[in-house]
Enzyme design. Structure first.
Site, short mmCIF file in Angstrom:
data_model
loop_
_atom_site.label_atom_id
_atom_site.label_comp_id
_atom_site.label_asym_id
_atom_site.label_seq_id
_atom_site.Cartn_x
_atom_site.Cartn_y
_atom_site.Cartn_z
N HIS A 20 0.82 -1.21 0.00
CA HIS A 20 0.00 0.00 0.00
C HIS A 20 0.86 1.26 0.00
CE1 HIS A 20 -3.80 -2.04 0.47
NE2 HIS A 20 -3.31 -2.76 1.45
N GLU A 68 -0.42 -18.12 -18.49
CA GLU A 68 0.61 -17.87 -17.49
C GLU A 68 1.26 -19.15 -16.99
OE1 GLU A 68 -1.33 -15.89 -14.20
OE2 GLU A 68 -3.19 -16.96 -14.61
#
Length: 599
Positions: free
Chosen positions: A209, A453
């Protein structure tokens, strides 16, 4: 997280010292250092008498309430921040408040006080570290970031229990560079971007964050530099190069002059790139590339539009499942997704279904074990197929959001044709149900694509193309799985290289299979947002790239300087090589020629 020990020559306060860390927010800041001390006050471990249990629990409860009030006050301050930063911080503070409301942390502290006769401070430290160790043992990057949140809440509790005041970033000199062991996202609420130039820390990572907040505030930042705090004094001149991930302490006059020049060049480039927002990403020979945005949260829509994103190439739906003990239902997911689709004003939104494992949803799902290796276990589409209610709710919400604008459904971690068939069956089943109810949905039904992926998916791309409407190459995980390297493990992270010939061949194989079967193929991994790889990817036939919004201008600038036919010729040369250094030299030499031709 990268860590660099201080060089022996970098004695505190003596001469220039340079450190390499993790650049998480681009730009260059130069200014006086403000060294922030440790966040958690020291205290002596003590036990209490049995007759003091109720009193100690009351003291802890008071600290919890004080912490909640502090967080609520911080939340009020978010109104003074830029919109993207305000939403990020508000979201995080809500999560911290939730941690203080009969969470595992609070219950565990109360239990340790009652059973172990532990003083509150001791109980908080012990319980928070127990939770952190449990998360870290799962070897998961998402949970590693949650460890930081737990420790931040615990530190706040200890400060309030010990009645230790926490000094905010006040009375700073203009252009101050914050240097600290750690800067929490909540700390950024006290930063004034007009005063703070940038920051550098010992801990932190690109996915956290704090990194997101740095980018939202436009503050150059470098994280993950070991022993940085001990080598800097407040007032020392510090250079933070958030683009290259370098911090220079006490620069010489020559170094200072060089970085001042680079800072001015960067600012000039940013002004130039901002004028590209309304221009198409078209090469010199007339080939147009679609530059979409990878979005983590709804608040980033505004930023994506501001830089001229042609679409949302990857919307990570995990934000709807974060920091909660239950699973969001169809209606709640529809509300979130429809707002994003409407916000994009007719531009396509590619929504990836839930890409997490049982270890991240354990409290909500109840009885799932993360398994011995979560990265290879029940996760992503495997989890959604094992729990059909998860997939049905997501697909229904996407179908309903598709009534407000074009959407695509992207399925993560696909390995087999059968998995895609099951998803398509779920799509039809839920579409019929909604139509019977008279609920507006996407018409026609949205395209369904596979996230390539896993090496097996790339090698089976021809077969998958028959049951897919599009491909999206997730090159981060593709590289990790192909090379058996965890980028989060600093012992082997240096071996992670998307220019490994095996990785390039998997990309090429997928792109060619898509072209043969006439379906679109995009790249949404980190290499999509790095101009170093733009010409190579265009030369391999990729026409759609999706990246963090902040990276779109520089990639668009590179697209507009290249000739795709020439790039294709260079890509063929690259694909004939097996030596990674030779490949890198070919790629970099071609990019250098593009820069020189522009000059």
């Amino acid at each position: 997280m990268a860590r660099t020990p201080a060089p022996k020559s970098a004695a505190r306060g003596k001469g220039q010292a340079s450190y390499q860390g993790l650049g998480v927010a681009p730009g260059i800041a130069i200014g006086p250092a403000h060294v922030q001390g440790g966040e958690v006050p020291a205290f002596a471990d003590c036990t209490i008498a049995p007759d003091q249990i109720d009193l100690e629990k009351a003291r802890f409860a008071a600290a919890v309430e004080t912490s909640k009030k502090q967080l609520a006050k911080l939340k009020q301050k978010t109104g003074n921040l830029p919109a993207a930063a305000a939403e990020e911080l508000s979201f995080l503070l809500d999560a911290h408040i939730q941690m203080l409301s009969q969470s595992r942390l609070v219950r565990g502290v109360e239990r340790r006080i009652g059973e172990n006769l532990a003083m509150s401070e001791t109980a908080v430290r012990a319980e928070s570290e127990a939770i952190a160790e449990a998360f870290e043992a799962m070897n998961d990057s998402y949970l590693a970031q949650r460890v930081q949140d737990v420790r931040e809440v615990a530190a706040r509790l200890v400060r309030n229990l010990t009645q230790t005041p926490w000094g905010a970033f006040k009375n700073l000199p203009a252009g101050a560079i914050i240097v600290a062991e750690e800067i929490t996202p909540a700390d950024t609420a006290t930063m004034d971007p007009d005063i703070v130039g940038g920051f550098a820390t010992v801990t932190g990572g690109a996915e956290g964050h704090t990194a997101i907040m740095a980018r939202a505030l436009g503050l150059p930042a470098v994280l993950g530099i070991g022993d940085l705090v001990g080598a800097v004094r407040s007032g020392d001149t510090v250079i933070v190069d958030g683009t290259e991930g370098r911090v220079v302490v006490r620069p010489t006059a020559a170094t200072l002059e060089r970085y001042e020049k680079r800072r001015l060049e960067y600012e000039k480039e940013e002004r130039q790139f901002s004028r590209l927002a309304k221009l198409p990403a078209v090469s010199k020979d007339g080939v147009e590339l679609s530059l979409g945005a990878n979005l983590e949260f709804p608040r980033e829509v505004e930023q994506a539009l501001a830089v001229g994103a042609s679409s949302i190439g990857l919307l990570r739906s995990e934000f709807m499942f974060m920091n909660r003990n239950d699973v969001p239902g169809e209606d709640e997911q529809y509300k979130f997704l429809s707002e994003i689709v409407k916000g994009m004003g007719g531009r396509t939104v590619t929504i990836r279904t839930l890409d997490v494992g049982g270890e991240k949803l354990a409290s909500a799902l109840g009885d799932l074990s993360p398994g011995p290796n979560p990265a290879l276990g029940l996760r992503a589409i495997r989890l959604s197929l094992a729990r059909p209610e998860l997939l049905d709710a997501q697909i229904s919400a996407i179908l309903r959001a598709g009534a407000h604008g074009p959407v695509r459904i992207l399925v993560p971690m696909i390995a087999t044709v059968d998995e895609m068939k099951q998803v398509r069956e779920a799509l039809l089943r839920n579409a019929r149900r909604l139509i019977r109810k008279g609920t507006p949905i996407a018409d026609p039904l949205p395209p369904v694509g596979a996230m390539i992926e896993i090496p097996a998916a790339a090698l089976a791309a021809d077969a998958l193309a028959r049951v897919c409407d599009f491909f999206a190459l997730g090159t981060n995980d593709l590289t990790m799985y192909a090379l058996a390297i965890d980028r989060g493990d600093e012992q082997v992270a240096h071996l992670y290289n998307p220019l490994h010939p095996a990785v390039l061949r998997l990309i090429q194989f997928t792109a060619e299979a898509a072209l043969r079967n006439r379906i679109p193929v995009s790249i949404c991994g980190e290499i999509a947002g790095d101009p170093r790889y733009t010409a190579l990817l265009a030369g391999l036939g990729i026409r759609e790239l999706s990246m963090a919004p902040i990276k779109i201008p520089r990639v668009k600038n590179r697209v507009r300087t290249l000739d795709v036919q020439s790039a294709a010729a260079r890509a063929r040369m690259v694909m004939e090589q097996w030596d990674m250094k030779t490949i890198a030299d070919l790629v970099d030499a071609y990019n250098d020629s593009l820069v020189k031709s522009k000059e």
